[in-house]
Design a protein around this motif. Structure first.
Motif, PDB file in Angstrom:
ATOM      1  N   ARG A 296      49.706   7.865  43.680  1.00  9.81           N
ATOM      2  CA  ARG A 296      49.163   8.198  44.911  1.00  9.81           C
ATOM      3  C   ARG A 296      47.599   8.442  44.941  1.00  9.81           C
ATOM      4  O   ARG A 296      47.024   8.450  45.861  1.00  9.81           O
ATOM      5  CB  ARG A 296      49.835   9.182  45.484  1.00  9.81           C
ATOM      6  N   TYR A 297      47.024   8.530  43.722  1.00 14.87           N
ATOM      7  CA  TYR A 297      45.600   8.972  43.718  1.00 14.87           C
ATOM      8  C   TYR A 297      44.522   7.860  43.358  1.00 14.87           C
ATOM      9  O   TYR A 297      43.920   8.010  42.913  1.00 14.87           O
ATOM     10  CB  TYR A 297      45.381  10.160  42.442  1.00 14.87           C
TER      11      TYR A 297
ATOM     12  N   VAL B   5      49.415  12.620  38.122  1.00 13.79           N
ATOM     13  CA  VAL B   5      48.332  13.586  38.258  1.00 13.79           C
ATOM     14  C   VAL B   5      48.923  14.855  38.933  1.00 13.79           C
ATOM     15  O   VAL B   5      48.713  15.854  38.243  1.00 13.79           O
ATOM     16  CB  VAL B   5      47.373  12.876  39.539  1.00 13.79           C
ATOM     17  N   ASP B   6      49.811  14.866  39.735  1.00 19.19           N
ATOM     18  CA  ASP B   6      50.563  16.243  40.102  1.00 19.19           C
ATOM     19  C   ASP B   6      51.099  16.708  39.175  1.00 19.19           C
ATOM     20  O   ASP B   6      51.130  18.096  39.005  1.00 19.19           O
ATOM     21  CB  ASP B   6      51.248  15.707  41.360  1.00 19.19           C
ATOM     22  N   ALA B   7      52.004  16.180  38.527  1.00 21.07           N
ATOM     23  CA  ALA B   7      52.786  16.860  37.245  1.00 21.07           C
ATOM     24  C   ALA B   7      51.810  17.381  36.239  1.00 21.07           C
ATOM     25  O   ALA B   7      52.120  18.477  35.768  1.00 21.07           O
ATOM     26  CB  ALA B   7      53.613  15.643  36.511  1.00 21.07           C
ATOM     27  N   ALA B   8      50.595  16.589  36.102  1.00 18.39           N
ATOM     28  CA  ALA B   8      49.916  17.282  34.986  1.00 18.39           C
ATOM     29  C   ALA B   8      49.141  18.452  35.562  1.00 18.39           C
ATOM     30  O   ALA B   8      48.880  19.375  35.025  1.00 18.39           O
ATOM     31  CB  ALA B   8      48.683  16.207  34.900  1.00 18.39           C
ATOM     32  N   LEU B   9      49.035  18.528  36.712  1.00 18.86           N
ATOM     33  CA  LEU B   9      48.217  19.807  37.685  1.00 18.86           C
ATOM     34  C   LEU B   9      49.260  20.647  37.454  1.00 18.86           C
ATOM     35  O   LEU B   9      48.832  22.029  37.167  1.00 18.86           O
ATOM     36  CB  LEU B   9      48.049  19.503  39.008  1.00 18.86           C
ATOM     37  N   ALA B  10      50.463  20.615  37.857  1.00 17.94           N
ATOM     38  CA  ALA B  10      51.493  21.643  37.552  1.00 17.94           C
ATOM     39  C   ALA B  10      51.592  22.365  36.343  1.00 17.94           C
ATOM     40  O   ALA B  10      51.856  23.457  36.016  1.00 17.94           O
ATOM     41  CB  ALA B  10      52.745  21.070  38.140  1.00 17.94           C
TER      42      ALA B  10
ATOM     43  N   GLY C  92      49.913  10.753  53.131  1.00 15.81           N
ATOM     44  CA  GLY C  92      50.170  11.678  54.104  1.00 15.81           C
ATOM     45  C   GLY C  92      50.760  12.896  53.501  1.00 15.81           C
ATOM     46  O   GLY C  92      51.179  13.973  54.003  1.00 15.81           O
ATOM     47  N   GLY C  93      51.016  13.040  52.161  1.00 17.95           N
ATOM     48  CA  GLY C  93      51.501  14.026  51.363  1.00 17.95           C
ATOM     49  C   GLY C  93      50.525  15.074  51.194  1.00 17.95           C
ATOM     50  O   GLY C  93      49.504  14.791  51.061  1.00 17.95           O
ATOM     51  N   PRO C  94      51.036  16.258  50.736  1.00 17.81           N
ATOM     52  CA  PRO C  94      49.935  17.259  50.430  1.00 17.81           C
ATOM     53  C   PRO C  94      49.343  17.025  49.303  1.00 17.81           C
ATOM     54  O   PRO C  94      49.714  16.103  48.394  1.00 17.81           O
ATOM     55  CB  PRO C  94      50.966  18.404  50.056  1.00 17.81           C
ATOM     56  N   VAL C  95      47.900  17.452  49.116  1.00 17.72           N
ATOM     57  CA  VAL C  95      47.178  17.253  48.195  1.00 17.72           C
ATOM     58  C   VAL C  95      46.454  18.658  47.643  1.00 17.72           C
ATOM     59  O   VAL C  95      45.851  19.280  48.745  1.00 17.72           O
ATOM     60  CB  VAL C  95      45.900  16.214  48.251  1.00 17.72           C
ATOM     61  N   PRO C  96      46.434  19.150  46.606  1.00 12.63           N
ATOM     62  CA  PRO C  96      47.358  18.563  45.547  1.00 12.63           C
ATOM     63  C   PRO C  96      48.961  18.695  45.808  1.00 12.63           C
ATOM     64  O   PRO C  96      49.471  19.056  46.909  1.00 12.63           O
ATOM     65  CB  PRO C  96      47.239  19.804  44.367  1.00 12.63           C
ATOM     66  N   GLY C  97      49.760  17.963  45.226  1.00  8.58           N
ATOM     67  CA  GLY C  97      51.198  17.664  45.493  1.00  8.58           C
ATOM     68  C   GLY C  97      51.821  18.770  45.358  1.00  8.58           C
ATOM     69  O   GLY C  97      52.854  18.713  44.360  1.00  8.58           O
ATOM     70  N   GLY C  98      52.055  19.965  46.166  1.00  9.83           N
ATOM     71  CA  GLY C  98      53.024  21.016  46.152  1.00  9.83           C
ATOM     72  C   GLY C  98      52.301  22.184  45.525  1.00  9.83           C
ATOM     73  O   GLY C  98      51.384  22.093  44.945  1.00  9.83           O
TER      74      GLY C  98
ATOM     75  N   ASP D  46      40.401  21.244  50.835  1.00  5.90           N
ATOM     76  CA  ASP D  46      40.971  22.318  49.888  1.00  5.90           C
ATOM     77  C   ASP D  46      39.497  23.060  49.352  1.00  5.90           C
ATOM     78  O   ASP D  46      38.948  22.795  48.548  1.00  5.90           O
ATOM     79  CB  ASP D  46      41.445  21.666  48.461  1.00  5.90           C
ATOM     80  N   ALA D  47      39.567  24.418  49.875  1.00  5.18           N
ATOM     81  CA  ALA D  47      38.519  25.212  49.512  1.00  5.18           C
ATOM     82  C   ALA D  47      38.516  25.637  47.940  1.00  5.18           C
ATOM     83  O   ALA D  47      37.106  25.840  47.553  1.00  5.18           O
ATOM     84  CB  ALA D  47      38.704  26.663  50.408  1.00  5.18           C
ATOM     85  N   VAL D  48      39.428  25.411  47.404  1.00  4.07           N
ATOM     86  CA  VAL D  48      39.249  25.798  45.922  1.00  4.07           C
ATOM     87  C   VAL D  48      38.878  24.841  45.115  1.00  4.07           C
ATOM     88  O   VAL D  48      37.909  25.064  44.370  1.00  4.07           O
ATOM     89  CB  VAL D  48      40.958  25.860  45.312  1.00  4.07           C
TER      90      VAL D  48
END
Length: 230
Positions: free
Chosen positions: A21-22, A53-58, A79-85, A115-117
């Motif tokens: 998705r990225y 990517v989202d799993a790696a971030l998690a 349309g999903g959240p970014v980051p993913g959850g 995303d401010a972070v």
């Protein structure tokens, strides 16, 4: 005859490169991910690319963090959240609050919109409706700060690329490279010290493989990696 010294062990890092998705319709992420791994090898860094990517971030939310993170992502259009959850968001926040060095390139300024972070950790962001780039083509890159190890002794250079323009950036970042557009200078590469003490280098160049074929650009990235890793 004395034996030759053993080669220095490679440093290791995580590549959050455009997959799944990225990705987006405009950037050849397979090519630029490959190019970044090649530049990193030249700098003595072995990058392991995350398959998700989202799993790696998690996974960064707890446990040991990598020595280095390189980010080469596009903005998801699903349309999903970014980051993913929440777990991915927690991992991103922990990474950026740590002292782990981060190198982010090109469209990574767009990957976590609003995303401010991420904006705080990157030192800037792409602003929808304001930031743009002239048509892809020959770009003249200016050295605006020759007093940093990344750009010491470097002359202005030309390459084929996009020139991100009107990026919003923290006034405290140290801008090393820039380009001129309509009578104004716009940053292309900066160094940013994050609130937790970690450092980020953001390189707005790197649209495709032709950008990474430029020897001067590759040299800047090698120096950036060396500087980040000390």
């Amino acid at each position: 005859m004395a034996p030759s010294p053993a080669p220095a062990a490679a440093r290791h890092g995580l590549l959050l490169g455009g997959v799944g998705r990225y990705t987006d319709p405009w950037h050849p992420f397979a090519d630029t991910n490959r190019a970044l791994r090649g530049v990193a090898r030249e700098a003595g860094v072995a990058l392991e690319q995350a398959a998700d990517v989202d799993a790696a971030l998690a996974s960064l939310a707890a446990g040991a963090l990598p020595e280095l993170v390189v980010v080469n992502l596009g903005q998801p259009g699903d349309g999903g959240p970014v980051p993913g959850g929440a777990p991915a968001a927690a991992g991103l926040a922990r990474l950026l609050g740590s002292t782990v060095p981060v190198l982010a390139v090109h469209s990574s300024a767009t990957c976590f919109p609003d995303d401010a972070v991420w904006e705080s950790g990157l030192g800037g962001t792409w602003v929808r409706g304001t930031t743009m780039h002239p048509p892809y083509g020959r770009a003249h890159v200016l050295v605006t700060d020759a007093g940093h190890p990344v750009t010491a002794g470097l002359d202005a250079f030309d390459l084929d690329d996009e020139r991100y323009t009107h990026l919003r950036h923290d006034p405290g970042v140290r801008v090393l490279l820039a380009h001129e557009h309509e009578g104004r200078r716009h940053p292309l590469l900066w160094v940013h010290t994050r609130s937790g003490g970690g450092r980020t280098v953001y390189d707005a160049l790197g649209h495709d493989g032709r950008s990474y074929a430029c020897g001067a650009h590759r040299g800047v990235l090698r120096r950036a990696l060396a500087s980040l890793l000390g």
